[in-house]
Design an enzyme around this catalytic site. Structure first.
Site, PDB file in Angstrom:
ATOM      1  N   VAL A   1      35.885  35.126  36.548  1.00 30.06           N
ATOM      2  CA  VAL A   1      35.269  33.928  37.130  1.00 30.06           C
ATOM      3  C   VAL A   1      36.141  33.251  38.185  1.00 30.06           C
ATOM      4  O   VAL A   1      35.631  32.462  38.982  1.00 30.06           O
ATOM      5  CB  VAL A   1      34.915  32.888  36.038  1.00 30.06           C
ATOM      6  CG1 VAL A   1      33.846  33.419  35.108  1.00 30.06           C
ATOM      7  CG2 VAL A   1      36.155  32.457  35.263  1.00 30.06           C
ATOM      8  N   TYR A   2      37.438  33.533  38.219  1.00 23.69           N
ATOM      9  CA  TYR A   2      38.304  32.847  39.170  1.00 23.69           C
ATOM     10  C   TYR A   2      37.873  33.172  40.597  1.00 23.69           C
ATOM     11  O   TYR A   2      37.877  34.341  41.007  1.00 23.69           O
ATOM     12  CB  TYR A   2      39.772  33.244  38.989  1.00 23.69           C
ATOM     13  CG  TYR A   2      40.401  32.823  37.678  1.00 23.69           C
ATOM     14  CD1 TYR A   2      39.777  31.921  36.812  1.00 23.69           C
ATOM     15  CD2 TYR A   2      41.638  33.320  37.296  1.00 23.69           C
ATOM     16  CE1 TYR A   2      40.363  31.541  35.621  1.00 23.69           C
ATOM     17  CE2 TYR A   2      42.242  32.945  36.097  1.00 23.69           C
ATOM     18  CZ  TYR A   2      41.594  32.061  35.272  1.00 23.69           C
ATOM     19  OH  TYR A   2      42.177  31.682  34.076  1.00 23.69           O
ATOM     20  N   ALA A   3      37.507  32.135  41.329  1.00 21.62           N
ATOM     21  CA  ALA A   3      37.044  32.288  42.712  1.00 21.62           C
ATOM     22  C   ALA A   3      35.901  33.292  42.810  1.00 21.62           C
ATOM     23  O   ALA A   3      35.787  34.030  43.788  1.00 21.62           O
ATOM     24  CB  ALA A   3      38.191  32.687  43.632  1.00 21.62           C
TER      25      ALA A   3
END
Length: 338
Positions: A60-62
């Site tokens: 989910v990061y960025a």
């Protein structure tokens, strides 16, 4: 750099790991950092030069960009890195584009492998529990992925002690691979995991990977009672993780005294406290600038003495809660203190 065993796996990971939440940016994640491939590559190279071999990211990061950037910065160096990523969060608008179902996990592990540019993930962690999916389904698909070679080990994150024990029991009952580690929030400003999670990890011989050891930067030395940041500051925009400011300012007072006596930084002493905890396997640090990373890496090897540890323990200790106090209450002196 010191290396610790990841639970009972036999795998050694650096006591400081590099977190990649600052890679990629975007509308949602830009608050934590917006490093591009070149900027991130400088941090990765600095970290590896210092002996770091553990790198933590999440799908989910960025919106996946963090994994992509990490994969590119590790090109040609993959064999020297232990890569950890996560699954559970929303990755699209559809009803099945989140969670810990077999459907979602298989899709996401394939996508993470492509973004990372690798054919295996060293540590695949569930980011949070999923209330809609039966644990047996989740553990079975993770077991299938280990057996297929696409992931080496599995880990948990942000789980309660009883849930960790439940999953360990199910894995043992059905002959499935079990979680080898827990990634949990732990800092001088937040010691809640000492109540139940750490005892479980010690009992089950699991590793502890710490996220946000500086309480989202609040223990970095940037803040004080007289300087609590501006409206543009990250904590002003998003209080994550949440901080009891009055208690944390008292902690900062002690950290500042120790840092000044040792002629080092507040951040290094705050990190050293976590690193000095015997149950901790690796502490994840994030950075936006090389000098910030270098300062954090310098915490490795700092040994706090008993007097310093006692001062920090006293100012940050948790209140005694039920069911602990009935046993302590057998001592009249403790009763009076309560």
């Amino acid at each position: 750099m010191k290396y610790n065993l990841l639970g009972n796996t036999g795998v050694l990971v650096s006591e400081i790991g590099l977190g990649t939440m600052t890679f990629g940016g975007g509308d949602k994640w830009g608050l934590f950092g917006s490093l591009d491939e070149k900027e991130a590559g400088i941090l990765v190279d600095r970290a590896m030069d210092a002996g770091v071999n553990f790198f933590d990211t999440a799908n989910v990061y960025a919106e996946g960009r963090s994994e992509e950037i990490l994969g590119k910065t590790l090109k040609g160096k993959r064999q020297h890195a232990i890569i950890a990523t996560k699954v559970r969060g929303r990755m699209g608008p559809g009803p099945n584009e989140l969670g810990l179902s077999r459907l979602h996990i298989i899709r996401q592990v394939e996508d993470s492998l492509k973004r990372l540019g690798t054919d295996y993930i060293d540590l695949y962690q569930i980011h949070n529990p999923d209330q809609l999916t039966d644990w047996e389904e989740t553990l079975r698909v993770l077991d299938d992925l280990v057996r297929s070679g696409k992931i080496r080990y599995i880990g948990s994150s942000n789980m309660t002690g009883w849930n960790i024990m439940k999953t360990r029991g199910l894995s043992q009952l059905h002959g499935l691979h079990a979680f080898k580690s827990s990634q949990s929030y732990y800092s001088l400003a937040a010691r809640e995991i000492e109540r139940e999670i750490i005892p479980v990890l010690q009992d089950q011989k699991m590793g502890l990977i710490v996220w946000s050891p500086l309480a989202g930067g609040f223990l970095s030395g940037k803040y004080s009672r007289n300087d609590q940041g501006t409206n543009e500051d990250r904590h002003a925009k998003l209080s994550f993780p949440p901080v009891d400011k009055e208690k944390t300012f008292a902690i900062l007072d002690v950290l500042r005294d120790i840092a000044e006596a040792r002629e080092t930084t507040i951040a290094q002493i705050a990190l050293a406290w976590v690193l000095n905890r015997p149950v901790v396997t690796s502490v994840i640090v994030g950075a936006k600038r090389p000098e910030q990373l270098q300062d954090n890496l310098a915490a490795s090897g700092i040994l706090l003495n008993q007097a310093e540890l006692a001062r920090l323990d006293e100012v940050s200790r948790l209140p005694i809660e039920y069911p602990a106090w009935p046993f302590l209450a057998q001592d009249d002196s403790i009763v009076r203190k309560l």
